[in-house]
Design a protein around this motif. Structure first.
Motif, short mmCIF file in Angstrom:
data_model
loop_
_atom_site.label_atom_id
_atom_site.label_comp_id
_atom_site.label_asym_id
_atom_site.label_seq_id
_atom_site.Cartn_x
_atom_site.Cartn_y
_atom_site.Cartn_z
N ALA A 69 0.82 -1.21 0.00
CA ALA A 69 0.00 0.00 0.00
C ALA A 69 0.86 1.26 0.00
O ALA A 69 0.56 2.23 -0.71
CB ALA A 69 -0.92 -0.01 1.22
N HIS A 70 1.92 1.26 0.78
CA HIS A 70 2.77 2.46 0.89
C HIS A 70 3.42 2.81 -0.45
O HIS A 70 3.48 3.98 -0.84
CB HIS A 70 3.84 2.20 1.96
CG HIS A 70 5.02 3.12 1.89
ND1 HIS A 70 4.94 4.45 2.21
CD2 HIS A 70 6.31 2.90 1.51
CE1 HIS A 70 6.14 5.02 2.05
NE2 HIS A 70 6.97 4.10 1.61
N THR A 71 3.92 1.81 -1.19
CA THR A 71 4.54 2.07 -2.49
C THR A 71 3.49 2.63 -3.46
O THR A 71 3.82 3.44 -4.34
CB THR A 71 5.16 0.79 -3.06
OG1 THR A 71 4.19 -0.28 -2.99
CG2 THR A 71 6.40 0.39 -2.28
N ASN A 99 1.51 6.87 4.55
CA ASN A 99 2.67 7.75 4.50
C ASN A 99 3.67 7.20 5.51
O ASN A 99 3.31 6.88 6.64
CB ASN A 99 2.22 9.18 4.89
CG ASN A 99 3.38 10.17 4.98
OD1 ASN A 99 4.53 9.80 4.74
ND2 ASN A 99 3.08 11.40 5.32
N SER A 100 4.92 7.07 5.10
CA SER A 100 5.92 6.50 6.01
C SER A 100 6.51 7.56 6.92
O SER A 100 6.27 7.57 8.12
CB SER A 100 7.02 5.82 5.21
OG SER A 100 7.54 6.72 4.23
N TYR A 101 7.29 8.49 6.32
CA TYR A 101 8.00 9.47 7.15
C TYR A 101 8.04 10.85 6.53
O TYR A 101 8.85 11.68 6.94
CB TYR A 101 9.43 8.98 7.45
CG TYR A 101 10.27 8.62 6.23
CD1 TYR A 101 10.68 9.59 5.32
CD2 TYR A 101 10.70 7.31 6.02
CE1 TYR A 101 11.46 9.27 4.23
CE2 TYR A 101 11.48 6.97 4.92
CZ TYR A 101 11.87 7.96 4.04
OH TYR A 101 12.65 7.64 2.96
N HIS A 160 12.22 3.10 -8.22
CA HIS A 160 13.38 2.68 -7.40
C HIS A 160 12.96 2.53 -5.94
O HIS A 160 13.46 1.65 -5.23
CB HIS A 160 14.52 3.67 -7.56
CG HIS A 160 15.20 3.59 -8.89
ND1 HIS A 160 16.24 2.73 -9.15
CD2 HIS A 160 14.96 4.23 -10.06
CE1 HIS A 160 16.62 2.86 -10.41
NE2 HIS A 160 15.86 3.76 -10.99
N HIS A 161 12.08 3.42 -5.48
CA HIS A 161 11.55 3.33 -4.13
C HIS A 161 10.81 2.00 -3.93
O HIS A 161 11.00 1.31 -2.93
CB HIS A 161 10.60 4.52 -3.89
CG HIS A 161 9.78 4.42 -2.66
ND1 HIS A 161 8.45 4.09 -2.69
CD2 HIS A 161 10.11 4.58 -1.35
CE1 HIS A 161 7.99 4.08 -1.45
NE2 HIS A 161 8.97 4.38 -0.62
N GLU A 162 10.01 1.63 -4.92
CA GLU A 162 9.26 0.36 -4.80
C GLU A 162 10.23 -0.82 -4.75
O GLU A 162 10.02 -1.78 -4.02
CB GLU A 162 8.27 0.21 -5.96
CG GLU A 162 7.46 -1.08 -5.89
CD GLU A 162 5.98 -0.88 -6.18
OE1 GLU A 162 5.53 0.25 -6.34
OE2 GLU A 162 5.27 -1.91 -6.24
N GLN A 164 13.20 -0.80 -3.46
CA GLN A 164 13.75 -0.87 -2.09
C GLN A 164 12.77 -1.60 -1.17
O GLN A 164 13.18 -2.40 -0.33
CB GLN A 164 14.01 0.55 -1.57
CG GLN A 164 15.15 1.24 -2.30
CD GLN A 164 15.42 2.64 -1.77
OE1 GLN A 164 14.49 3.41 -1.57
NE2 GLN A 164 16.67 2.96 -1.54
N HIS A 165 11.49 -1.32 -1.35
CA HIS A 165 10.50 -2.01 -0.51
C HIS A 165 10.37 -3.48 -0.88
O HIS A 165 10.03 -4.30 -0.03
CB HIS A 165 9.16 -1.29 -0.58
CG HIS A 165 9.12 -0.08 0.31
ND1 HIS A 165 8.84 -0.14 1.65
CD2 HIS A 165 9.43 1.22 0.04
CE1 HIS A 165 8.92 1.08 2.17
NE2 HIS A 165 9.28 1.92 1.22
N GLN A 166 10.64 -3.84 -2.14
CA GLN A 166 10.62 -5.26 -2.51
C GLN A 166 11.68 -6.03 -1.71
O GLN A 166 11.44 -7.15 -1.26
CB GLN A 166 10.88 -5.41 -4.02
CG GLN A 166 9.69 -4.97 -4.86
CD GLN A 166 10.03 -4.79 -6.32
OE1 GLN A 166 11.17 -5.01 -6.74
NE2 GLN A 166 9.05 -4.37 -7.11
FE LIG Z 1 9.15 4.08 1.49
#
Ligand SMILES: [Fe+2]
Length: 419
Positions: A69-71, A99-101, A160-162, A164-166
């Protein structure tokens, strides 16, 4: 040195497609890249039940459902909201939950309580992902050239963010499963990648001035810039990663019980957490087993050690009378092709604190919070791990974690000063 093959659109190749870089080929390339990255997230989640996807085993880890969900929120918040005026937000309450941070993006749920969010359920998160995917595909097809040019750099960060979450999805579910007395397997066919492991082979870095950091075409995060010159060497850096067999020798020599080998913070952390072996190691009837994504299996002494903290890596290096390489020693050796298993096995702790490069400036706005505000009290890791998606890492990539963290696939290689 093995580097992962990427599938990312090459910006120079895209420019050769036509007179404008927002033409049909560029649009198709970004649409396809978006589809591939998003599908990899779903592939990693596919083996997990709804119950698996809700668990948060510690404050540092997040539920799989939350990662999915966050990605998605990232694309909604930073790509669709500013660039697609007719976009309908899927659920206005999701920004608070996912939202994370990003303080600039508004209030957010408490990180350690992400595991308590049983609603929206997994099926709802799948619908949220589909809603955003449809809107992104439409935007990439229909955006006027000026808008397309503005949104692509943010879309690229989102991809690229997604990725990192993978990686975090695998490390977080491994941590959750390691706390389950049944020790379930994420994937019974999971294996460590083959490693080169040429032992006792060292590469010499004579003293010299080298350029480090990202330069040239292709994506990088802001923390890899600006490229700048540093003095490196003389130093010798190990071609190979430290193995489980070498770690067992450290343990048999009392490595975890000898305070003279440890940093003070490391010793108190190891005492408080009762560390006597790497993370996920179990001693059963006098034999050591490791818990990995395939479940529990005997420790293979030839494989690289993993799931160690910076404190443990540093203690091991002291035990060998060597040290951890600096991130610049690592990068110079990697650029020269001198490191085996630099990528795709375990992240390698360096002795470099995670600090801004000279003249570093975060970008303006909420995305300036991506990296810059974390530049204190953490250590840099270089390379990439078996959990890193193909095409994500590069030679200038700077990963960073707190020195006590050991739920990632983290290991080490050694360095020494010449006589
Ligand atoms: Fe994130």
């Amino acid at each position: 040195m093995r580097q992962c093959e990427g599938f990312w659109p090459d910006p120079h190749r895209l420019n050769t497609y036509g007179p404008d870089r927002h033409g049909g080929d560029a649009r198709r390339a970004w649409t396809e890249t978006y589809r591939i990255v998003r599908a990899e997230t779903e592939r990693r989640a596919a083996a997990l039940s709804p119950e698996d996807q809700v668990v948060q085993s510690m404050p540092d880890a997040s539920p799989i459902k939350w990662h999915r969900a966050h990605t998605t929120w990232f694309f909604e918040q930073f790509v669709l909201a500013p660039h697609a005026p007719s976009y309908r937000v899927y659920d206005p309450g999701f920004a608070f939950l996912f939202n994370s941070y990003y303080i600039n993006a508004g209030p957010r749920h408490s990180r350690p309580k992400r595991g308590l969010v049983t609603r929206p359920d997994v099926a709802e998160i799948a619908r949220y992902r589909a809603h955003v995917d449809e809107a992104i595909a439409r935007l990439l097809a229909d955006a006027v050239p000026e808008v397309f040019d503005h949104l692509v750099p943010v879309l690229e960060i989102g991809l690229h963010h997604e990725q990192q979450h993978q990686e975090l999805m695998l490390t977080d579910i491994l941590h959750a499963f390691s706390d389950n007395p049944a020790l379930p397997a994420y994937d019974p066919d999971w294996r460590w990648p083959p490693c080169a492991m040429h032992h006792n082979d060292w590469c010499e870095l004579p003293e010299g001035i080298h350029t480090v950091g990202h330069r040239g075409p292709g994506f990088c995060f802001d923390n890899e810039t600006p490229a700048h010159r540093v003095l490196v060497g003389p130093v010798r850096i190990a071609r190979n990663l430290v193995t489980n067999g070498e770690w067992l020798a450290f343990m048999r020599d009392g490595g975890y019980a000898r305070p003279e080998l440890w940093l003070s913070d490391g010793w108190s952390t190891a005492e408080a957490r009762a560390w006597s072996a790497p993370g996920n190691w179990h001693e059963i009837d006098g034999n050591w087993y490791g818990f990995t994504l395939r479940g529990l299996s005997p420790i293979n002494e030839a494989l690289p050690v993993s799931h160690i903290s910076y404190y443990e890596a540093d203690a091991f290096a002291r035990w060998t009378a060597k040290h951890l390489p600096s991130e610049f020693e690592w990068e110079v050796a990697a650029r020269a092709g001198d490191l085996d298993d630099g990528f795709g096995v375990v992240w390698q702790w360096t002795r470099s604190a995670y600090c801004p490069y000279p003249a570093y400036r975060p970008v303006a706005g909420a995305l300036g919070e991506y990296n810059g505000k974390f530049m204190v009290n953490q250590m840099v890791l270089r390379g990439s791990s078996v959990a890193t998606p193909p095409g994500h890492a590069r030679v200038s990539y700077r990963n960073f974690f707190y020195p006590a963290a050991r739920w990632q696939f983290t290991g080490l290689r050694l360095a020494e000063f010449p006589d």
